[in-house]
Design a protein around this motif. Structure first.
Motif, short mmCIF file in Angstrom:
data_model
loop_
_atom_site.label_atom_id
_atom_site.label_comp_id
_atom_site.label_asym_id
_atom_site.label_seq_id
_atom_site.Cartn_x
_atom_site.Cartn_y
_atom_site.Cartn_z
N PHE A 1 0.95 -1.05 -0.28
CA PHE A 1 -0.01 -0.10 -0.37
C PHE A 1 1.08 1.37 0.08
CE2 PHE A 1 -3.69 -2.88 -0.04
CZ PHE A 1 -4.54 -1.69 0.50
N GLY A 2 0.84 2.05 -0.98
CA GLY A 2 1.59 3.32 -1.47
C GLY A 2 1.48 4.21 0.02
N ILE A 3 0.46 4.61 0.90
CA ILE A 3 -0.01 5.21 1.84
C ILE A 3 0.38 4.65 3.20
CG2 ILE A 3 -2.39 3.50 3.03
CD1 ILE A 3 -3.14 6.56 3.59
N ALA B 1 -3.60 11.08 -1.11
CA ALA B 1 -4.14 13.07 -1.39
C ALA B 1 -5.19 13.07 -0.23
CB ALA B 1 -4.90 12.77 -2.58
N ARG B 2 -5.36 12.36 0.19
CA ARG B 2 -6.26 12.63 1.27
C ARG B 2 -5.09 13.00 3.24
NH1 ARG B 2 -12.12 11.46 0.92
NH2 ARG B 2 -12.55 12.09 2.66
N ASN B 3 -5.64 14.03 3.40
CA ASN B 3 -5.35 14.24 4.72
C ASN B 3 -6.31 13.79 6.40
OD1 ASN B 3 -6.53 16.78 5.03
ND2 ASN B 3 -5.21 18.16 4.88
N ASP B 4 -6.96 13.44 6.19
CA ASP B 4 -8.10 12.77 7.43
C ASP B 4 -7.78 11.25 7.33
OD1 ASP B 4 -8.90 12.32 4.82
OD2 ASP B 4 -10.74 13.33 5.43
N LEU B 5 -7.15 10.60 6.84
CA LEU B 5 -7.18 9.36 7.36
C LEU B 5 -5.65 8.78 8.41
CD1 LEU B 5 -7.00 7.73 3.50
CD2 LEU B 5 -8.42 8.39 5.02
N ILE B 6 -5.82 7.78 9.20
CA ILE B 6 -5.12 7.06 10.18
C ILE B 6 -4.74 5.66 9.78
CG2 ILE B 6 -4.44 6.54 12.56
CD1 ILE B 6 -8.01 8.16 12.08
N SER B 7 -3.41 5.91 9.44
CA SER B 7 -2.86 4.56 8.53
C SER B 7 -2.11 3.46 9.40
CB SER B 7 -1.88 4.10 7.35
OG SER B 7 -1.88 2.88 6.78
N ALA B 8 -2.42 2.13 10.47
CA ALA B 8 -1.78 1.25 11.08
C ALA B 8 -1.04 1.03 10.15
CB ALA B 8 -2.48 0.68 12.19
N ASP C 1 -11.97 5.53 -1.73
CA ASP C 1 -12.52 6.36 -1.80
C ASP C 1 -13.51 7.12 -2.06
OD1 ASP C 1 -11.01 9.44 -2.58
OD2 ASP C 1 -11.93 9.04 -3.98
N SER C 2 -13.94 6.10 -3.23
CA SER C 2 -15.40 5.75 -3.00
C SER C 2 -16.14 6.16 -2.12
CB SER C 2 -15.57 4.91 -4.05
OG SER C 2 -14.85 5.06 -5.40
N VAL C 3 -15.99 4.70 -1.42
CA VAL C 3 -16.56 5.06 0.04
C VAL C 3 -17.24 6.06 0.55
CG1 VAL C 3 -16.84 3.16 2.14
CG2 VAL C 3 -16.60 2.26 0.10
N LEU C 4 -15.58 6.49 0.85
CA LEU C 4 -15.46 8.02 1.89
C LEU C 4 -16.16 8.71 1.09
CD1 LEU C 4 -11.05 7.47 2.29
CD2 LEU C 4 -13.00 7.37 4.17
N ASN C 5 -15.85 9.65 0.12
CA ASN C 5 -16.95 9.57 -1.13
C ASN C 5 -18.14 9.63 -0.90
OD1 ASN C 5 -15.08 11.30 -1.72
ND2 ASN C 5 -14.73 10.23 -3.36
N TRP C 6 -19.21 8.43 -0.39
CA TRP C 6 -20.31 8.20 -0.26
C TRP C 6 -21.11 8.59 1.41
CZ3 TRP C 6 -22.37 5.23 3.65
CH2 TRP C 6 -23.71 4.98 3.06
N LEU C 7 -19.88 8.52 2.02
CA LEU C 7 -19.85 8.81 3.45
C LEU C 7 -19.53 10.52 3.65
CD1 LEU C 7 -17.89 6.28 5.53
CD2 LEU C 7 -20.01 6.31 6.08
N GLY C 8 -19.22 10.97 2.81
CA GLY C 8 -18.91 12.57 3.55
C GLY C 8 -20.38 13.30 2.59
N ALA C 9 -20.47 12.42 1.94
CA ALA C 9 -22.11 12.69 1.23
C ALA C 9 -23.47 12.95 2.17
CB ALA C 9 -22.56 12.11 -0.15
N GLN C 10 -23.00 11.84 3.30
CA GLN C 10 -23.96 11.78 4.33
C GLN C 10 -24.17 12.43 6.06
OE1 GLN C 10 -26.31 8.86 3.83
NE2 GLN C 10 -24.32 8.91 1.84
N ASP C 11 -23.25 13.18 5.51
CA ASP C 11 -22.54 14.36 6.68
C ASP C 11 -23.88 15.58 6.99
OD1 ASP C 11 -20.98 15.60 8.45
OD2 ASP C 11 -21.92 17.23 7.33
N ASN C 12 -24.83 15.38 6.26
CA ASN C 12 -26.10 16.32 6.49
C ASN C 12 -27.14 15.17 7.50
OD1 ASN C 12 -26.92 14.56 4.77
ND2 ASN C 12 -28.64 15.99 4.41
N LYS C 13 -27.17 14.14 7.13
CA LYS C 13 -27.54 12.87 8.52
C LYS C 13 -27.27 12.07 8.93
CE LYS C 13 -28.47 10.23 4.27
NZ LYS C 13 -29.69 9.86 2.93
N SER C 14 -25.71 12.16 9.09
CA SER C 14 -24.87 11.06 10.12
C SER C 14 -23.80 11.50 10.48
CB SER C 14 -25.07 9.83 9.29
OG SER C 14 -26.25 9.03 8.44
#
Length: 577
Positions: free
Chosen positions: A274-276, A289-296, A461-474
């Motif tokens: 994994f490049g990350i 490219a994201r700065n909000d992830l935690i990788s163990a 990344d698609s999962v994270l984008n979908w989750l971001g779109a749920q911000d108004n209700k979750s």
């Protein structure tokens, strides 16, 4: 006198007397029936030699094998294996069972030899469990002409010989006596050879544990016995309750928005690819490219196969406790459900291995999407299709409390790595397009595998984008963890599933990536910066998974252990009301 000798020693031991000819020169003499002891010996020797090439290759690598003592050890080892096979067959050398039993052992040994030669695997109980749980699609990926040729080469000669050779039958009493003598004789030979090379044998087995898993087909027979006798060691008919006391914590009181957690259950992920995580190739450009992830970076699996790891990581027992459990327990999925949360399991693999049985699962290949599915297999992005509708179909009362979605990936499942990425994600070429990985240059195998990680990068990344779109209700979060790693030809070992004690680190070192939305950080009193610093230095394992999910979702139960909650070190006390 000559005729008497001729009756005692039939052709070809004696020819006809001079000047005489057979009375019926056109008649083909029937084959003389062979005593069952010779059948046992011949089959046992074939199994010990031709069908044990992987074992003898490993023995040849032992120190000192070029010396006279080394040759003596190898010869004694061959005799021990042959005598062990003979002892097993002696228990089955009855009139109606000898040939079928010998044929089954030959076929087991032929298939075992192929997989050990082709992929460098070893055979134990967990490997056979994987075989039994493999679905048609996974099995199809393993079929190739090399396998057919190898199995035919190893199995056809003894099977044809068995079919054509008549066996001498005797009374039941004689059979018991003969089989008993054969068993005792085989054991005596094993013991005698062991005594001759005991020091070298004990040292080799102690320092090279893999050898015991290569003794073919005794390894498969032992593994089958281990599986068959498991009910004697564990009550598999019971399902012990877990977390029936589960309750939702204080964070649920008067909540404005319910929590939404996506658990991405990765498949065959190597942390080092994994490049990350610092891999020289940028296989995860979108995540990096994201700065909000935690990788163990220092995370380790519970097992080396899906069948072993998935039930273990969803268990409260941890790896050692899970292996020695007296019975099966309900899982993390059950505890979340007991707490009153909505749970959805989406499966793009071979099932949840019993983890979600009480909740149910949605098999993605059952309703394939033409743009994401071909040949009965789907890219992981198919799990995002109609996801909102699937969640909306869950009980409303549970959804109002909170929702946990489990996405079980196809990920990087081998050996057909090239099938696991879309054309636009094949960034590393040329890639291996064969399931017989040993036919490809190793770099081609790595290329195909790395492309599957690029596909996973796009999926996450698609999962994270979908989750971001749920911000108004979750209040959203995601935890991605792979079930196990993979060997890509290091030391001629491919795939996964080696016994945990001898498996290389690449089969156990897994990626573990966490994302918490600002709303979830506030709700759980956590900080991404704290977690990033803490988890970059701490060693994690699947033992933490159960407890960390409960801790993040604020589920209170006696089954929870704060010591195994990866978030506990960064959790700040709730501010006074």
């Amino acid at each position: 006198m000559f005729s008497t000798l001729r009756r005692m020693l039939p052709s070809p031991f004696l020819a006809s007397p001079p000047g005489t000819e057979p009375s019926s020169p056109k008649t083909t003499p029937t084959r003389r029936p062979l005593h069952r002891a010779w059948v046992v010996v011949f089959i046992s020797v074939w199994l010990a030699t031709a069908c044990n090439v992987p074992l003898w290759q490993e023995v040849a690598r032992l120190p000192g094998q070029g010396s006279l003592r080394g040759w003596g050890f190898s010869l004694a080892f061959v005799v021990i294996v042959a005598a062990g096979n003979a002892a097993l067959l002696s228990l089955l050398a009855w009139r109606w069972t000898l040939k079928p039993a010998a044929a089954v052992l030959v076929l087991m040994a032929a298939f075992g030899a192929y997989f050990m030669l082709a992929y460098g695997i070893a055979i134990d109980a967990s490997m056979l469990v994987n075989v039994f749980q493999t679905d048609v699609k996974e099995a199809g990926d393993l079929l190739n002409w090399r396998m057919a040729g190898t199995v035919l080469l190893l199995a056809a000669p003894p099977l044809v010989w068995l079919y054509r050779r008549p066996v001498l039958h005797s009374s039941a009493v004689r059979q018991v006596g003969h089989n008993g003598l054969l068993l005792v004789g085989s054991i005596v030979v094993v013991v005698a050879c062991l005594l001759l090379v005991f020091q070298d044998f004990a040292s080799s087995m102690r320092n090279n544990t893999k050898l015991r898993y290569l003794i073919n087909p005794l390894n498969s027979v032992y593994a089958l016995g281990n599986i068959a006798t498991k009910p004697l060691r564990m009550d598999s008919t019971k399902l012990l309750p877990l977390g029936r006391d589960a309750q939702l914590g204080a964070s649920y009181a008067d909540q404005a928005k319910p929590p939404l957690l996506v658990l991405v259950l990765g498949e065959t992920g190597r942390s080092g690819n994994f490049g990350i995580n610092g891999y020289e190739r940028n296989t995860t450009p979108l995540l990096a490219a994201r700065n909000d992830l935690i990788s163990a970076h220092d995370a380790w699996s519970c097992g080396t196969s899906t069948a072993a790891s998935v039930p273990c990581m969803f268990s409260h027992l941890g790896r050692k406790g899970y292996e020695g459990r007296p019975a099966n327990f309900e899982s993390l999925v059950d505890v979340l459900h007991h707490a009153g949360l909505a749970v959805l399991w989406l499966d793009n693999q071979s099932g949840c291995k019993g983890v979600c049985d009480r909740v149910g699962e949605t098999i993605m290949s059952a309703t394939p999407d033409p743009t994401l599915c071909t040949g009965g297999e789907c890219l992981d992005r198919v799990m995002l299709k109609d996801l909102d509708a699937r969640i909306a179909a869950l009980p409303a009362e549970q959804r109002q409390r909170g929702t946990v979605v489990v996405m079980h990936q196809m990920g990087s499942h081998g050996p057909a790595y090239y099938k696991r990425s879309a054309p636009e994600n094949k960034k590393f070429t040329p890639e291996c397009t064969s399931t017989a990985l040993q036919e490809c240059d190793r770099q081609q195998v790595v290329n195909a595998y790395d492309n599957s990680i690029v596909e996973t990068d796009q999926f996450l990344d698609s999962v994270l984008n979908w989750l971001g779109a749920q911000d108004n209700k979750s209040q959203a979060a995601m935890i991605y963890v792979a079930d196990h790693g993979e060997s890509l030809g290091e030391n001629n070992v491919y795939l996964h599933g080696l016994p945990y004690s001898i498996a290389p680190d690449v089969q156990k070192h897994v990626p573990w990536i966490t994302w918490l939305s600002p709303a979830m950080q506030s709700r759980a009193h956590l900080s991404t910066d704290c977690l990033r610093k803490d988890l970059s230095e701490r060693r994690l394992s699947h033992d933490y998974y159960f407890h960390s999910v409960l801790g993040l979702m604020d589920v209170k139960t006696e089954a929870y252990s704060a010591e195994l909650d990866m978030f506990a070190g960064c959790r700040k006390p709730a501010a006074a009301g």
